[in-house]
Write a protein that holds these residues in place. Sequence first.
Motif, mmCIF file in Angstrom:
data_model
loop_
_atom_site.group_PDB
_atom_site.id
_atom_site.type_symbol
_atom_site.label_atom_id
_atom_site.label_comp_id
_atom_site.label_asym_id
_atom_site.label_seq_id
_atom_site.Cartn_x
_atom_site.Cartn_y
_atom_site.Cartn_z
ATOM 1 N N LEU A 167 -21.264 12.969 -35.711
ATOM 2 C CA LEU A 167 -20.676 11.803 -35.067
ATOM 3 C C LEU A 167 -19.372 12.195 -34.398
ATOM 4 O O LEU A 167 -18.779 13.230 -34.688
ATOM 5 N N THR A 168 -18.926 11.341 -33.494
ATOM 6 C CA THR A 168 -17.605 11.467 -32.885
ATOM 7 C C THR A 168 -16.877 10.145 -33.080
ATOM 8 O O THR A 168 -17.495 9.077 -33.088
ATOM 9 N N ALA A 169 -15.562 10.226 -33.255
ATOM 10 C CA ALA A 169 -14.746 9.039 -33.472
ATOM 11 C C ALA A 169 -13.541 9.085 -32.545
ATOM 12 O O ALA A 169 -12.954 10.148 -32.332
ATOM 13 N N THR A 170 -13.199 7.932 -32.003
ATOM 14 C CA THR A 170 -12.044 7.828 -31.118
ATOM 15 C C THR A 170 -11.133 6.720 -31.609
ATOM 16 O O THR A 170 -11.564 5.802 -32.319
ATOM 17 N N SER A 171 -9.858 6.820 -31.198
ATOM 18 C CA SER A 171 -8.866 5.843 -31.606
ATOM 19 C C SER A 171 -8.021 5.453 -30.407
ATOM 20 O O SER A 171 -7.788 6.262 -29.501
ATOM 21 N N ALA A 172 -7.548 4.216 -30.404
ATOM 22 C CA ALA A 172 -6.666 3.758 -29.332
ATOM 23 C C ALA A 172 -5.368 4.542 -29.322
ATOM 24 O O ALA A 172 -4.705 4.645 -28.288
ATOM 25 N N ALA A 173 -5.007 5.123 -30.470
ATOM 26 C CA ALA A 173 -3.775 5.914 -30.526
ATOM 27 C C ALA A 173 -3.895 7.217 -29.752
ATOM 28 O O ALA A 173 -2.901 7.741 -29.248
ATOM 29 N N TYR A 174 -5.120 7.760 -29.664
ATOM 30 C CA TYR A 174 -5.358 9.006 -28.926
ATOM 31 C C TYR A 174 -6.571 8.787 -28.010
ATOM 32 O O TYR A 174 -7.664 9.281 -28.294
ATOM 33 N N PRO A 175 -6.408 8.038 -26.928
ATOM 34 C CA PRO A 175 -7.563 7.655 -26.105
ATOM 35 C C PRO A 175 -8.268 8.818 -25.435
ATOM 36 O O PRO A 175 -9.433 8.703 -25.060
ATOM 37 N N ASP A 176 -7.582 9.948 -25.261
ATOM 38 C CA ASP A 176 -8.186 11.091 -24.571
ATOM 39 C C ASP A 176 -8.807 12.105 -25.513
ATOM 40 O O ASP A 176 -9.311 13.139 -25.068
ATOM 41 N N ASP A 177 -8.762 11.841 -26.812
ATOM 42 C CA ASP A 177 -9.258 12.805 -27.796
ATOM 43 C C ASP A 177 -10.411 12.207 -28.588
ATOM 44 O O ASP A 177 -10.436 11.012 -28.881
ATOM 45 N N ALA A 178 -11.357 13.083 -28.933
ATOM 46 C CA ALA A 178 -12.481 12.696 -29.788
ATOM 47 C C ALA A 178 -12.455 13.571 -31.036
ATOM 48 O O ALA A 178 -12.232 14.783 -30.954
ATOM 49 N N PHE A 179 -12.657 12.962 -32.183
ATOM 50 C CA PHE A 179 -12.623 13.661 -33.458
ATOM 51 C C PHE A 179 -14.055 13.769 -33.985
ATOM 52 O O PHE A 179 -14.780 12.774 -34.030
ATOM 53 N N ASN A 180 -14.432 14.980 -34.368
ATOM 54 C CA ASN A 180 -15.796 15.246 -34.816
ATOM 55 C C ASN A 180 -15.907 15.125 -36.328
ATOM 56 O O ASN A 180 -14.961 15.436 -37.062
ATOM 57 N N GLY A 181 -17.068 14.697 -36.768
ATOM 58 C CA GLY A 181 -17.304 14.587 -38.196
ATOM 59 C C GLY A 181 -18.783 14.562 -38.508
ATOM 60 O O GLY A 181 -19.635 14.714 -37.617
ATOM 61 N N ASP A 182 -19.099 14.385 -39.782
ATOM 62 C CA ASP A 182 -20.489 14.340 -40.247
ATOM 63 C C ASP A 182 -20.626 13.247 -41.289
ATOM 64 O O ASP A 182 -19.690 12.987 -42.064
ATOM 65 N N VAL A 183 -21.795 12.639 -41.319
ATOM 66 C CA VAL A 183 -22.083 11.635 -42.341
ATOM 67 C C VAL A 183 -22.141 12.325 -43.700
ATOM 68 O O VAL A 183 -22.843 13.321 -43.878
#
Length: 365
Positions: A215-231
Amino acid sequence: MERTPSLYIRRLTLALTLSLTIGAVLNASTAWAQSPPPVIAASAELKRWSDPIEALGTLRADESVTLSATVTDTVAEINFHDGELVDAGQRLIQLNDTEERAQLRAARALEDERRNALNRVTQLQARNLSARADVEDNQAQLRQATAEAEALEARLANYRLEAPFSGRVGFRDISLGTLVTPGMELVTLDKLDVMQLDFSVPEVYLGELSSGLALTATSAAYPDDAFNGDVATVGTRVDPVSRSVTVRAEVDNPSLRLRPGMFMQVTLAPTPRETLVLPESAIVPEGQHHYVWYLDAGDNNRVAWREVKLGSRREGEVEIVAGLERGDLVVAHGTERVREGQTPELLGVLNDDTSVSELIRQERR
């Protein structure tokens, strides 16, 4: 009233002009219709495709604890600063334990005394100068003294607050000399290098969820960055009200920019499948239906109007569920120029090696 000859002449001139104009337009239309329109084609190809699942979630620290006092005494040492990174086992706060240390020294002294007494009685008993019962009594007294000393050592540990794991401490809200009591919160500690992300997904997607799903997760605090993760875990129960299941994922946070409690937009990528894909530009919508200009390769690419059924969409591409087969050619650019039964001028076929802009430049020439 008689009509003058000049009126007849004007009408005759007007009729001739209209006739010539209509003839010119018809000739131009015929010439345009006869010239093959230039088009760019696309091939229906099998590609890996997955329908993204979107959700909203909240971040939690991978490990989080609030250290509290278990005894009543004053603060003697504070060994951290606000927001500092600390290591596991590092002493953060030391309470005043002067009295308890004195009691421990007394207990150790009594333990040494009883150990010496046991040694003397044991030596006497070896020479048959002391009863066996005296040896056993001294052994029991030594064990009692040792237990009392160990109990004092355990109580001394309550005067030291150490980091149970590596992480970042919160604000320091106490000062040296502060009187603390049992249950009083002294400092928070969060492990932030890996974050836990909790979110809910409708139960219809339950069959597509599994541990390890990316999965990828984004936040309004860092609109240009995507954080990767796994279930990491899929909940064992479905909420009977919302008909959703809770999912917990692990998101890497090496730069420690993410914080517990942050709101995240989550996009899951289920296991991809193979499906027919076309560029979106090839689809011609009409009401609730969708069509393509099919190029019949067996008939000199003659154009045919064909209905297709669409599946999911993604940026620039659309899934074809029915209406085409793998390798079929359709018009991707120039759909507004072609008509049923025409044989267009094929400028090229879109693929990984030929860009759209290059083919369009050829078309404009």
